[in-house]
Scaffold this motif. Structure first.
Motif, PDB file in Angstrom:
ATOM      1  N   ASP A  37       0.836  -1.203   0.000  1.00  0.00           N
ATOM      2  CA  ASP A  37       0.000   0.000   0.000  1.00  0.00           C
ATOM      3  C   ASP A  37       0.868   1.249   0.000  1.00  0.00           C
ATOM      4  O   ASP A  37       0.575   2.239  -0.679  1.00  0.00           O
ATOM      5  CB  ASP A  37      -0.929   0.022   1.207  1.00  0.00           C
ATOM      6  CG  ASP A  37      -1.986  -1.066   1.153  1.00  0.00           C
ATOM      7  OD1 ASP A  37      -2.277  -1.585   0.044  1.00  0.00           O
ATOM      8  OD2 ASP A  37      -2.507  -1.406   2.233  1.00  0.00           O
ATOM      9  N   ARG A  40       2.346   1.872  -3.504  1.00  0.00           N
ATOM     10  CA  ARG A  40       1.334   2.427  -4.402  1.00  0.00           C
ATOM     11  C   ARG A  40       1.089   3.900  -4.076  1.00  0.00           C
ATOM     12  O   ARG A  40       0.979   4.741  -4.968  1.00  0.00           O
ATOM     13  CB  ARG A  40       0.043   1.619  -4.325  1.00  0.00           C
ATOM     14  CG  ARG A  40       0.116   0.300  -5.088  1.00  0.00           C
ATOM     15  CD  ARG A  40      -1.212  -0.432  -5.116  1.00  0.00           C
ATOM     16  NE  ARG A  40      -1.588  -0.982  -3.819  1.00  0.00           N
ATOM     17  CZ  ARG A  40      -1.096  -2.102  -3.311  1.00  0.00           C
ATOM     18  NH1 ARG A  40      -0.190  -2.802  -3.965  1.00  0.00           N
ATOM     19  NH2 ARG A  40      -1.497  -2.534  -2.124  1.00  0.00           N
ATOM     20  N   TRP A  41       0.979   4.217  -2.769  1.00  0.00           N
ATOM     21  CA  TRP A  41       0.770   5.598  -2.348  1.00  0.00           C
ATOM     22  C   TRP A  41       1.927   6.489  -2.822  1.00  0.00           C
ATOM     23  O   TRP A  41       1.705   7.577  -3.367  1.00  0.00           O
ATOM     24  CB  TRP A  41       0.638   5.680  -0.824  1.00  0.00           C
ATOM     25  CG  TRP A  41       0.628   7.083  -0.307  1.00  0.00           C
ATOM     26  CD1 TRP A  41      -0.453   7.914  -0.207  1.00  0.00           C
ATOM     27  CD2 TRP A  41       1.753   7.845   0.144  1.00  0.00           C
ATOM     28  NE1 TRP A  41      -0.064   9.136   0.284  1.00  0.00           N
ATOM     29  CE2 TRP A  41       1.287   9.115   0.508  1.00  0.00           C
ATOM     30  CE3 TRP A  41       3.114   7.566   0.276  1.00  0.00           C
ATOM     31  CZ2 TRP A  41       2.128  10.115   1.002  1.00  0.00           C
ATOM     32  CZ3 TRP A  41       3.954   8.557   0.765  1.00  0.00           C
ATOM     33  CH2 TRP A  41       3.459   9.815   1.119  1.00  0.00           C
ATOM     34  N   ALA A  43       4.121   6.010  -5.296  1.00  0.00           N
ATOM     35  CA  ALA A  43       4.127   6.153  -6.756  1.00  0.00           C
ATOM     36  C   ALA A  43       3.073   7.174  -7.187  1.00  0.00           C
ATOM     37  O   ALA A  43       3.337   8.046  -8.034  1.00  0.00           O
ATOM     38  CB  ALA A  43       3.893   4.806  -7.421  1.00  0.00           C
ATOM     39  N   ASP A  44       1.882   7.087  -6.606  1.00  0.00           N
ATOM     40  CA  ASP A  44       0.815   8.035  -6.919  1.00  0.00           C
ATOM     41  C   ASP A  44       1.207   9.449  -6.493  1.00  0.00           C
ATOM     42  O   ASP A  44       1.029  10.411  -7.244  1.00  0.00           O
ATOM     43  CB  ASP A  44      -0.490   7.604  -6.232  1.00  0.00           C
ATOM     44  CG  ASP A  44      -1.607   8.599  -6.450  1.00  0.00           C
ATOM     45  OD1 ASP A  44      -2.027   8.771  -7.612  1.00  0.00           O
ATOM     46  OD2 ASP A  44      -2.059   9.217  -5.454  1.00  0.00           O
ATOM     47  N   THR A  45       1.737   9.571  -5.287  1.00  0.00           N
ATOM     48  CA  THR A  45       2.135  10.877  -4.740  1.00  0.00           C
ATOM     49  C   THR A  45       3.146  11.571  -5.628  1.00  0.00           C
ATOM     50  O   THR A  45       3.045  12.771  -5.889  1.00  0.00           O
ATOM     51  CB  THR A  45       2.699  10.696  -3.316  1.00  0.00           C
ATOM     52  OG1 THR A  45       1.613  10.352  -2.454  1.00  0.00           O
ATOM     53  CG2 THR A  45       3.381  11.944  -2.799  1.00  0.00           C
ATOM     54  N   GLN A  47       3.540  11.401  -8.718  1.00  0.00           N
ATOM     55  CA  GLN A  47       2.983  11.775 -10.024  1.00  0.00           C
ATOM     56  C   GLN A  47       1.929  12.870  -9.947  1.00  0.00           C
ATOM     57  O   GLN A  47       1.581  13.466 -10.963  1.00  0.00           O
ATOM     58  CB  GLN A  47       2.364  10.534 -10.694  1.00  0.00           C
ATOM     59  CG  GLN A  47       3.349   9.424 -10.971  1.00  0.00           C
ATOM     60  CD  GLN A  47       4.473   9.881 -11.890  1.00  0.00           C
ATOM     61  OE1 GLN A  47       4.242  10.541 -12.894  1.00  0.00           O
ATOM     62  NE2 GLN A  47       5.706   9.569 -11.529  1.00  0.00           N
ATOM     63  N   ARG A  48       1.406  13.123  -8.768  1.00  0.00           N
ATOM     64  CA  ARG A  48       0.279  14.049  -8.628  1.00  0.00           C
ATOM     65  C   ARG A  48       0.719  15.505  -8.768  1.00  0.00           C
ATOM     66  O   ARG A  48       1.659  15.938  -8.090  1.00  0.00           O
ATOM     67  CB  ARG A  48      -0.389  13.856  -7.270  1.00  0.00           C
ATOM     68  CG  ARG A  48      -1.196  12.586  -7.182  1.00  0.00           C
ATOM     69  CD  ARG A  48      -1.799  12.392  -5.839  1.00  0.00           C
ATOM     70  NE  ARG A  48      -2.637  13.524  -5.434  1.00  0.00           N
ATOM     71  CZ  ARG A  48      -3.391  13.509  -4.360  1.00  0.00           C
ATOM     72  NH1 ARG A  48      -3.427  12.444  -3.567  1.00  0.00           N
ATOM     73  NH2 ARG A  48      -4.117  14.554  -4.038  1.00  0.00           N
ATOM     74  N   ASP A  69      -0.305  19.256   0.176  1.00  0.00           N
ATOM     75  CA  ASP A  69      -1.435  18.914  -0.684  1.00  0.00           C
ATOM     76  C   ASP A  69      -2.191  20.192  -1.020  1.00  0.00           C
ATOM     77  O   ASP A  69      -2.628  20.908  -0.108  1.00  0.00           O
ATOM     78  CB  ASP A  69      -2.382  17.939   0.025  1.00  0.00           C
ATOM     79  CG  ASP A  69      -1.774  16.568   0.177  1.00  0.00           C
ATOM     80  OD1 ASP A  69      -1.515  15.933  -0.856  1.00  0.00           O
ATOM     81  OD2 ASP A  69      -1.557  16.141   1.329  1.00  0.00           O
TER      82      ASP A  69
END
Length: 144
Positions: A37, A40-41, A43-45, A47-48, A69
């Motif tokens: 988890d 995944r978090w 990798a997403d972070t 790219q955002r 954020d």
């Protein structure tokens, strides 16, 4: 204080710091995070476009991580120092160095009432209390 954008190479450090019992106790969701988890978090972070994640270090090594954020016209901020670097007077330098990566912006932190260390950190960094939100103390520093 050296600040740089986080990278996939920081996954293990951020994971260990996030799952530290004291850290978990101060987060909204205090449950431990599983490695998959977390990956995944992260990798997403990374790219955002509405999130920034920075690593802080000094001559002695890694100090902590700061996440921003975007929420409308303000950046919500979260600071997590390495467990072995807490209590050494580094938090304000970490926060201020990270904020300099987003010049001219406004920032908000939401802090559990029992987290006096974070309240002191944000106060020393120039944030002012702006009331309660969902049971958390909101502190802000606005520019412009």
């Amino acid at each position: 204080m050296d600040i740089r954008p986080a990278s996939p190479d920081d996954a293990a450090l951020i994971f260990a710091w996030r799952n530290d019992p004291h850290t978990r106790a101060m987060f909204r969701d205090s449950a431990p995070v599983a490695w998959g988890d977390h990956l995944r978090w992260l990798a997403d972070t990374l790219q955002r476009p509405d999130r920034r994640l920075f690593m802080a270090a000094d001559a002695a090594g890694p100090v902590g991580v700061v996440r921003f954020d975007r929420e409308g016209d303000i950046w919500a901020v979260s600071v997590n120092l390495a467990p072995d670097r807490r209590g050494h007077g580094l938090s304000v330098a970490v926060l201020q160095a990270a904020m300099q990566q987003l010049p001219g912006q406004s920032f908000r932190a939401e802090i559990r009432p029992e987290n006096t260390a974070s309240r002191q950190l944000f106060s020393r960094a120039g944030y002012a209390e702006a009331g309660l939100h969902d049971g958390l103390i909101r502190m802000e520093i606005r520019t412009g």
